[in-house]
Design a protein around this motif. Structure first.
Motif, short mmCIF file in Angstrom:
data_model
loop_
_atom_site.label_atom_id
_atom_site.label_comp_id
_atom_site.label_asym_id
_atom_site.label_seq_id
_atom_site.Cartn_x
_atom_site.Cartn_y
_atom_site.Cartn_z
N LYS A 112 0.81 -1.22 0.00
CA LYS A 112 0.00 0.00 0.00
C LYS A 112 0.85 1.27 0.00
CE LYS A 112 -3.00 2.63 3.14
NZ LYS A 112 -3.63 2.61 4.49
N LEU A 113 1.85 1.32 0.87
CA LEU A 113 2.63 2.54 1.05
C LEU A 113 3.77 2.69 0.05
CD1 LEU A 113 2.87 2.49 4.94
CD2 LEU A 113 1.54 4.10 3.57
N PHE A 114 4.40 1.56 -0.29
CA PHE A 114 5.61 1.62 -1.10
C PHE A 114 5.45 1.03 -2.49
CE2 PHE A 114 7.34 0.59 3.37
CZ PHE A 114 7.12 1.89 3.80
N GLY A 115 4.32 0.36 -2.72
CA GLY A 115 4.09 -0.26 -4.02
C GLY A 115 5.07 -1.39 -4.30
N MET A 116 5.48 -2.11 -3.25
CA MET A 116 6.48 -3.17 -3.40
C MET A 116 5.99 -4.48 -2.80
SD MET A 116 9.97 -1.12 -2.38
CE MET A 116 10.71 0.05 -3.51
N LYS A 117 6.59 -5.58 -3.25
CA LYS A 117 6.35 -6.89 -2.66
C LYS A 117 7.52 -7.22 -1.75
CE LYS A 117 3.65 -8.74 -6.52
NZ LYS A 117 3.54 -9.84 -7.52
N MET A 118 7.20 -7.80 -0.60
CA MET A 118 8.26 -8.05 0.37
C MET A 118 8.84 -9.46 0.28
SD MET A 118 6.38 -8.47 4.06
CE MET A 118 6.12 -10.12 4.70
N ASP A 119 8.39 -10.26 -0.68
CA ASP A 119 8.77 -11.66 -0.74
C ASP A 119 10.27 -11.91 -0.91
OD1 ASP A 119 6.06 -12.00 -0.62
OD2 ASP A 119 5.81 -12.42 -2.75
N SER A 120 10.96 -11.01 -1.60
CA SER A 120 12.35 -11.27 -1.96
C SER A 120 13.35 -11.01 -0.83
CB SER A 120 12.74 -10.43 -3.17
OG SER A 120 12.67 -9.05 -2.87
N PHE A 121 12.96 -10.29 0.21
CA PHE A 121 13.92 -9.88 1.24
C PHE A 121 14.60 -11.07 1.92
CE2 PHE A 121 14.87 -8.87 5.70
CZ PHE A 121 15.76 -7.83 5.54
N ARG A 122 13.81 -12.00 2.40
CA ARG A 122 14.36 -13.16 3.14
C ARG A 122 15.21 -14.06 2.24
NH1 ARG A 122 13.70 -12.75 8.83
NH2 ARG A 122 12.11 -11.14 9.04
N THR A 123 14.86 -14.09 0.97
CA THR A 123 15.65 -14.90 0.02
C THR A 123 16.94 -14.19 -0.34
OG1 THR A 123 13.61 -15.83 -0.91
CG2 THR A 123 15.61 -16.03 -2.22
N LEU A 124 16.82 -12.92 -0.64
CA LEU A 124 17.97 -12.12 -1.06
C LEU A 124 19.06 -12.06 0.01
CD1 LEU A 124 19.02 -10.33 -3.38
CD2 LEU A 124 17.90 -8.39 -2.26
N TYR A 125 18.63 -11.98 1.26
CA TYR A 125 19.59 -11.83 2.35
C TYR A 125 19.60 -13.03 3.30
CZ TYR A 125 19.69 -7.03 0.69
OH TYR A 125 19.83 -5.91 -0.10
N ALA A 126 19.29 -14.19 2.77
CA ALA A 126 19.19 -15.40 3.59
C ALA A 126 20.48 -15.68 4.36
CB ALA A 126 18.82 -16.59 2.71
N GLU A 127 21.61 -15.58 3.70
CA GLU A 127 22.88 -15.89 4.34
C GLU A 127 23.23 -14.88 5.42
OE1 GLU A 127 25.97 -18.33 5.22
OE2 GLU A 127 24.36 -18.70 3.76
N VAL A 128 22.99 -13.61 5.14
CA VAL A 128 23.25 -12.55 6.13
C VAL A 128 22.38 -12.75 7.36
CG1 VAL A 128 23.13 -10.06 6.58
CG2 VAL A 128 23.89 -10.89 4.35
N LEU A 129 21.11 -13.02 7.15
CA LEU A 129 20.17 -13.20 8.26
C LEU A 129 20.52 -14.44 9.08
CD1 LEU A 129 16.86 -12.31 6.39
CD2 LEU A 129 18.09 -10.89 8.05
N LYS A 130 20.94 -15.49 8.41
CA LYS A 130 21.33 -16.72 9.10
C LYS A 130 22.51 -16.48 10.03
CE LYS A 130 22.74 -21.53 8.23
NZ LYS A 130 23.06 -22.53 7.18
N LYS A 131 23.52 -15.76 9.54
CA LYS A 131 24.70 -15.46 10.36
C LYS A 131 24.34 -14.54 11.52
CE LYS A 131 28.16 -16.03 6.70
NZ LYS A 131 29.16 -15.34 5.83
N SER A 132 23.44 -13.60 11.28
CA SER A 132 23.02 -12.68 12.34
C SER A 132 22.22 -13.41 13.42
CB SER A 132 22.19 -11.53 11.74
OG SER A 132 23.01 -10.71 10.93
N GLU A 133 21.39 -14.34 13.01
CA GLU A 133 20.62 -15.14 13.98
C GLU A 133 21.56 -15.95 14.87
OE1 GLU A 133 18.07 -17.39 11.48
OE2 GLU A 133 16.71 -15.68 11.09
N GLN A 134 22.63 -16.46 14.29
CA GLN A 134 23.61 -17.20 15.07
C GLN A 134 24.31 -16.29 16.08
OE1 GLN A 134 23.99 -20.48 15.16
NE2 GLN A 134 25.52 -20.20 16.80
N LYS A 135 24.61 -15.07 15.66
CA LYS A 135 25.24 -14.11 16.57
C LYS A 135 24.32 -13.78 17.75
CE LYS A 135 28.25 -11.84 13.19
NZ LYS A 135 28.52 -10.56 12.46
N GLN A 136 23.02 -13.69 17.47
CA GLN A 136 22.08 -13.43 18.56
C GLN A 136 22.05 -14.61 19.54
OE1 GLN A 136 18.11 -11.95 17.64
NE2 GLN A 136 17.26 -13.17 19.31
#
Length: 263
Positions: free
Chosen positions: A69-93
């Motif tokens: 609604k606000l940005f005219g974008m789909k959010m589906d690609s974020f978790r795929t695009l940055y899967a490796e970064v998010l995985k490493k960050s989750e481990q750090k947490q």
């Protein structure tokens, strides 16, 4: 008038925090405010909570709906695009020995930055650094800068872990100010007077929010995006929007409410 403590551990935590404050003269202004907040202003902390939760629930949409609604974008690609970064960050947490705030609505922050091609973003509240990470993943594309305000974790000896999920390669785009908002924000504003995206997630009190909302909004560029987490804690966000006649979107995320509007 004075706060009640139910356990020995709570008393110990308060004393530890007080002692840590006394060792940091640069934090005395915030100590004074906390004493006032927890005594004279304690009743105002959750002012209007019931009203705002009812208001938020009646208009809440999903994160996905808000991004479309606000940005005219789909959010589906974020978790795929940055899967490796998010995985490493989750481990750090997981490896972090202290408890801090959770990840939150990362896609909302990321796509807010993407939609306006943000170069200057300010956030209040860092903790593990999840919101910082979301903003930085967008800002690095444009050599932008994230300015963050976050109080030291005095009671937990956790200073060294603030922002721990942020990868080293993103830190050149990040400036972290380790004071309360009333000290950090004026310092940030002297460096950059206007911002493309604002993300508020610090002082949860009614008075603290209302002060910060006004100060931050004045520095938001026309067309810029204002985001506030946990707006159901009290009615500060609702009152701020209604007072200024702002049309806001409310996002429900993991049982809490986030407010977002475009200036």
């Amino acid at each position: 008038m004075w706060p009640k403590f139910n356990t020995v551990s709570e008393i110990s935590s308060v004393l530890k925090t007080l002692l840590a404050y006394l060792k940091r003269p640069d934090l005395y202004p915030e100590l004074r405010r906390k004493i006032i907040k927890n005594t004279l202003q304690r009743k105002n902390a959750f002012k209007g909570k019931e009203k705002t939760n009812s208001w938020a629930a009646s208009r809440a949409v999903s994160q996905q709906e808000a991004i479309a609604k606000l940005f005219g974008m789909k959010m589906d690609s974020f978790r795929t695009l940055y899967a490796e970064v998010l995985k490493k960050s989750e481990q750090k947490q997981k490896e972090c020995p202290i408890k801090m705030g959770g990840a939150g609505a990362l896609e909302l922050i990321y796509y807010a930055c993407e939609s306006v091609e943000a170069k200057h973003v300010v956030e209040t509240g860092v903790a593990y650094g999840w919101s910082s990470l979301a903003a930085l993943l967008s800002l690095e594309k444009r050599n932008g800068t994230l300015y963050s305000s976050d109080m030291p974790y005095l009671a937990q000896d956790g200073d060294q872990y603030v922002g721990c999920v942020v990868p080293e390669n993103l830190k050149p785009y990040w400036k972290l100010f380790r004071f309360a908002d009333k000290e950090s924000l004026p310092k940030i504003f002297t460096e950059t007077p206007a911002f493309d995206v604002i993300h508020y997630d610090s002082d949860k009190s009614y008075n603290g929010r209302f002060w910060a909302y006004n100060e931050l909004y004045k520095r938001l560029k026309p067309g810029g995006i204002f985001i506030s987490d946990d707006i159901g804690d009290n009615s500060a966000y609702q009152d701020f929007c209604e007072k200024n006649h702002f049309e806001t979107t409310v996002v429900e995320y993991e049982g809490k409410y986030i407010g977002v509007f475009v200036k």
